[in-house]
Motif scaffolding. Structure first.
Motif, mmCIF file in Angstrom:
data_model
loop_
_atom_site.group_PDB
_atom_site.id
_atom_site.type_symbol
_atom_site.label_atom_id
_atom_site.label_comp_id
_atom_site.label_asym_id
_atom_site.label_seq_id
_atom_site.Cartn_x
_atom_site.Cartn_y
_atom_site.Cartn_z
ATOM 1 N N VAL A 153 0.849 -1.195 0.000
ATOM 2 C CA VAL A 153 0.000 0.000 0.000
ATOM 3 C C VAL A 153 0.881 1.240 0.000
ATOM 4 C CG1 VAL A 153 -2.001 -1.059 1.093
ATOM 5 C CG2 VAL A 153 -0.201 -0.148 2.528
ATOM 6 N N MET A 154 0.507 2.211 -0.816
ATOM 7 C CA MET A 154 1.291 3.441 -0.904
ATOM 8 C C MET A 154 0.437 4.539 -1.513
ATOM 9 S SD MET A 154 5.052 3.964 -2.682
ATOM 10 C CE MET A 154 4.420 3.593 -4.324
ATOM 11 N N ASP A 155 0.349 5.666 -0.806
ATOM 12 C CA ASP A 155 -0.369 6.845 -1.299
ATOM 13 C C ASP A 155 -1.804 6.541 -1.721
ATOM 14 O OD1 ASP A 155 1.970 8.332 -0.931
ATOM 15 O OD2 ASP A 155 2.694 7.859 -2.946
ATOM 16 N N GLY A 156 -2.492 5.706 -0.922
ATOM 17 C CA GLY A 156 -3.887 5.400 -1.224
ATOM 18 C C GLY A 156 -4.072 4.404 -2.354
ATOM 19 N N ASN A 157 -2.998 3.728 -2.740
ATOM 20 C CA ASN A 157 -3.067 2.718 -3.783
ATOM 21 C C ASN A 157 -2.722 1.348 -3.208
ATOM 22 O OD1 ASN A 157 -3.580 4.739 -5.692
ATOM 23 N ND2 ASN A 157 -1.408 4.994 -6.154
ATOM 24 N N LEU A 158 -3.388 0.322 -3.710
ATOM 25 C CA LEU A 158 -3.139 -1.051 -3.289
ATOM 26 C C LEU A 158 -2.586 -1.829 -4.472
ATOM 27 C CD1 LEU A 158 -3.471 -3.526 -1.376
ATOM 28 C CD2 LEU A 158 -5.826 -3.707 -2.212
ATOM 29 N N TYR A 159 -1.398 -2.390 -4.280
ATOM 30 C CA TYR A 159 -0.742 -3.167 -5.322
ATOM 31 C C TYR A 159 -0.792 -4.642 -4.924
ATOM 32 C CZ TYR A 159 1.159 1.448 -6.423
ATOM 33 O OH TYR A 159 1.304 2.786 -6.712
ATOM 34 N N LEU A 160 -1.199 -5.511 -5.857
ATOM 35 C CA LEU A 160 -1.318 -6.934 -5.582
ATOM 36 C C LEU A 160 -0.520 -7.738 -6.600
ATOM 37 C CD1 LEU A 160 -5.209 -7.160 -5.101
ATOM 38 C CD2 LEU A 160 -3.501 -7.002 -3.293
ATOM 39 N N SER A 161 0.151 -8.782 -6.131
ATOM 40 C CA SER A 161 0.799 -9.701 -7.061
ATOM 41 C C SER A 161 -0.149 -10.865 -7.328
ATOM 42 C CB SER A 161 2.119 -10.220 -6.480
ATOM 43 O OG SER A 161 1.887 -11.121 -5.412
ATOM 44 N N ALA A 162 0.102 -11.593 -8.425
ATOM 45 C CA ALA A 162 -0.775 -12.691 -8.815
ATOM 46 C C ALA A 162 -0.543 -13.942 -7.980
ATOM 47 C CB ALA A 162 -0.598 -13.011 -10.288
ATOM 48 N N ALA A 163 0.628 -14.049 -7.344
ATOM 49 C CA ALA A 163 0.958 -15.211 -6.526
ATOM 50 C C ALA A 163 2.080 -14.830 -5.562
ATOM 51 C CB ALA A 163 1.385 -16.381 -7.403
ATOM 52 N N LYS A 164 2.315 -15.677 -4.562
ATOM 53 C CA LYS A 164 3.321 -15.376 -3.543
ATOM 54 C C LYS A 164 4.731 -15.261 -4.111
ATOM 55 C CE LYS A 164 1.426 -16.822 0.896
ATOM 56 N NZ LYS A 164 1.583 -17.710 2.057
ATOM 57 N N GLU A 165 4.999 -15.994 -5.184
ATOM 58 C CA GLU A 165 6.355 -15.976 -5.740
ATOM 59 C C GLU A 165 6.619 -14.773 -6.641
ATOM 60 O OE1 GLU A 165 3.981 -19.097 -8.193
ATOM 61 O OE2 GLU A 165 4.100 -18.361 -6.121
ATOM 62 N N TYR A 166 5.577 -13.982 -6.911
ATOM 63 C CA TYR A 166 5.742 -12.799 -7.762
ATOM 64 C C TYR A 166 5.781 -11.526 -6.923
ATOM 65 C CZ TYR A 166 4.227 -16.041 -11.435
ATOM 66 O OH TYR A 166 4.106 -17.107 -12.270
ATOM 67 N N GLU A 167 6.485 -10.539 -7.441
ATOM 68 C CA GLU A 167 6.474 -9.216 -6.822
ATOM 69 C C GLU A 167 5.309 -8.412 -7.394
ATOM 70 O OE1 GLU A 167 8.389 -8.345 -4.325
ATOM 71 O OE2 GLU A 167 9.375 -10.296 -4.419
ATOM 72 N N VAL A 168 4.903 -7.373 -6.684
ATOM 73 C CA VAL A 168 3.806 -6.543 -7.179
ATOM 74 C C VAL A 168 4.254 -5.754 -8.399
ATOM 75 C CG1 VAL A 168 2.746 -6.343 -4.897
ATOM 76 C CG2 VAL A 168 4.385 -4.620 -5.642
ATOM 77 N N ASP A 169 3.338 -5.526 -9.293
ATOM 78 C CA ASP A 169 3.584 -4.731 -10.486
ATOM 79 C C ASP A 169 3.078 -3.317 -10.206
ATOM 80 O OD1 ASP A 169 3.636 -3.471 -12.936
ATOM 81 O OD2 ASP A 169 2.798 -5.157 -14.053
ATOM 82 N N GLN A 170 3.985 -2.359 -10.168
ATOM 83 C CA GLN A 170 3.598 -1.002 -9.767
ATOM 84 C C GLN A 170 2.816 -0.261 -10.844
ATOM 85 O OE1 GLN A 170 6.367 1.406 -7.560
ATOM 86 N NE2 GLN A 170 7.547 -0.374 -6.904
ATOM 87 N N SER A 171 2.652 -0.863 -12.017
ATOM 88 C CA SER A 171 1.843 -0.225 -13.057
ATOM 89 C C SER A 171 0.378 -0.665 -12.962
ATOM 90 C CB SER A 171 2.386 -0.574 -14.447
ATOM 91 O OG SER A 171 2.237 -1.963 -14.717
ATOM 92 N N ILE A 172 0.103 -1.631 -12.060
ATOM 93 C CA ILE A 172 -1.255 -2.141 -11.878
ATOM 94 C C ILE A 172 -1.640 -1.988 -10.410
ATOM 95 C CG2 ILE A 172 -2.773 -4.137 -12.086
ATOM 96 C CD1 ILE A 172 -0.801 -5.276 -14.141
ATOM 97 N N TYR A 173 -2.698 -1.260 -10.148
ATOM 98 C CA TYR A 173 -3.080 -1.049 -8.751
ATOM 99 C C TYR A 173 -4.552 -0.684 -8.621
ATOM 100 C CZ TYR A 173 -2.408 3.873 -10.095
ATOM 101 O OH TYR A 173 -2.485 5.094 -10.726
ATOM 102 N N ILE A 174 -5.019 -0.697 -7.369
ATOM 103 C CA ILE A 174 -6.390 -0.338 -7.027
ATOM 104 C C ILE A 174 -6.345 0.868 -6.107
ATOM 105 C CG2 ILE A 174 -8.493 -1.101 -5.847
ATOM 106 C CD1 ILE A 174 -7.487 -4.006 -6.486
#
Length: 208
Positions: A153-174
């Motif tokens: 979470v950062m600046d009111g944005n939620l970043y999610l990865s598709a699985a535990k072994e992946y890092e979050v993609d900062q170009s995709i967020y809620i």
């Protein structure tokens, strides 16, 4: 002179102590999104594989009490778990459709003065509650039953990865907001993180 030096050292120590206390306090401050959140997503089309989607009796079906219950659990270590209660959803869907089918058959029988019961007509047409959705559609739905991954979470944005072994993609967020015990997903930016994005804004209630 010596007293002034001592006073300066004491003042410096106090300042360092205060800054350290603030930093420790901030470090211990929990992430506001940590917890368990639940929402109920209204039914639209179950899947394109439903054997009854295009039938006449679908007009008699009431989906107002059919929801897809979804729960997000965010932990303090930066991992999330999403659970979709698929079995519950499928059962409610089948109940709603089967009730609609029986209403339709009852009307057809009455209009045509047929000497047959609804149950007999359904059996003759090989229609049962369990025939309403095929096994492949059920498998497809169950694939989304549980997802785990990393979050940030950062600046009111939620970043999610598709699985535990992946890092979050900062170009995709809620984008989200929290007001007491309500978590609101406002909109999704980027790829298909959630299948429920078309229902945004989506409100979750804190359950834990």
């Amino acid at each position: 002179m010596r007293n002034n030096t001592i006073k300066k050292r004491i003042s410096l120590l106090i300042a360092v102590f205060m800054i350290t206390s603030i930093l420790i306090s901030c470090a211990k401050e929990p992430n506001e999104i940590v917890g368990v959140w639940e929402t109920k997503i209204p039914h639209t089309d179950l899947t394109s594989g439903s054997t009854h989607d295009d039938r006449e009796y679908m007009k008699y079906v009431d989906f107002s009490n059919v929801y897809k219950r979804q729960v997000f659990e965010f932990d303090e270590k930066g991992f999330y778990k999403k659970t979709v209660y698929v079995d519950e959803y499928i059962e409610d869907y089948k109940e709603a459709v089967f009730a609609g089918i029986k209403l339709y058959y009852a009307e057809v029988i009455a209009k045509n003065n047929l000497d047959v019961t609804v149950e007999e007509a359904l059996e003759a047409d090989n229609i049962s509650k369990d025939s309403i959705i095929d096994s492949e559609s059920v498998k497809k739905l169950k694939k989304e039953a549980e997802t785990e991954g990393k979050y940030r979470v950062m600046d009111g944005n939620l970043y999610l990865s598709a699985a535990k072994e992946y890092e979050v993609d900062q170009s995709i967020y809620i984008t989200y907001s929290i007001n007491q015990d309500q978590l609101v997903f406002k909109k999704q930016v980027g790829g298909d993180v959630l299948d429920a994005a078309k229902f945004f804004p989506l409100t979750f209630e804190r359950v834990k």
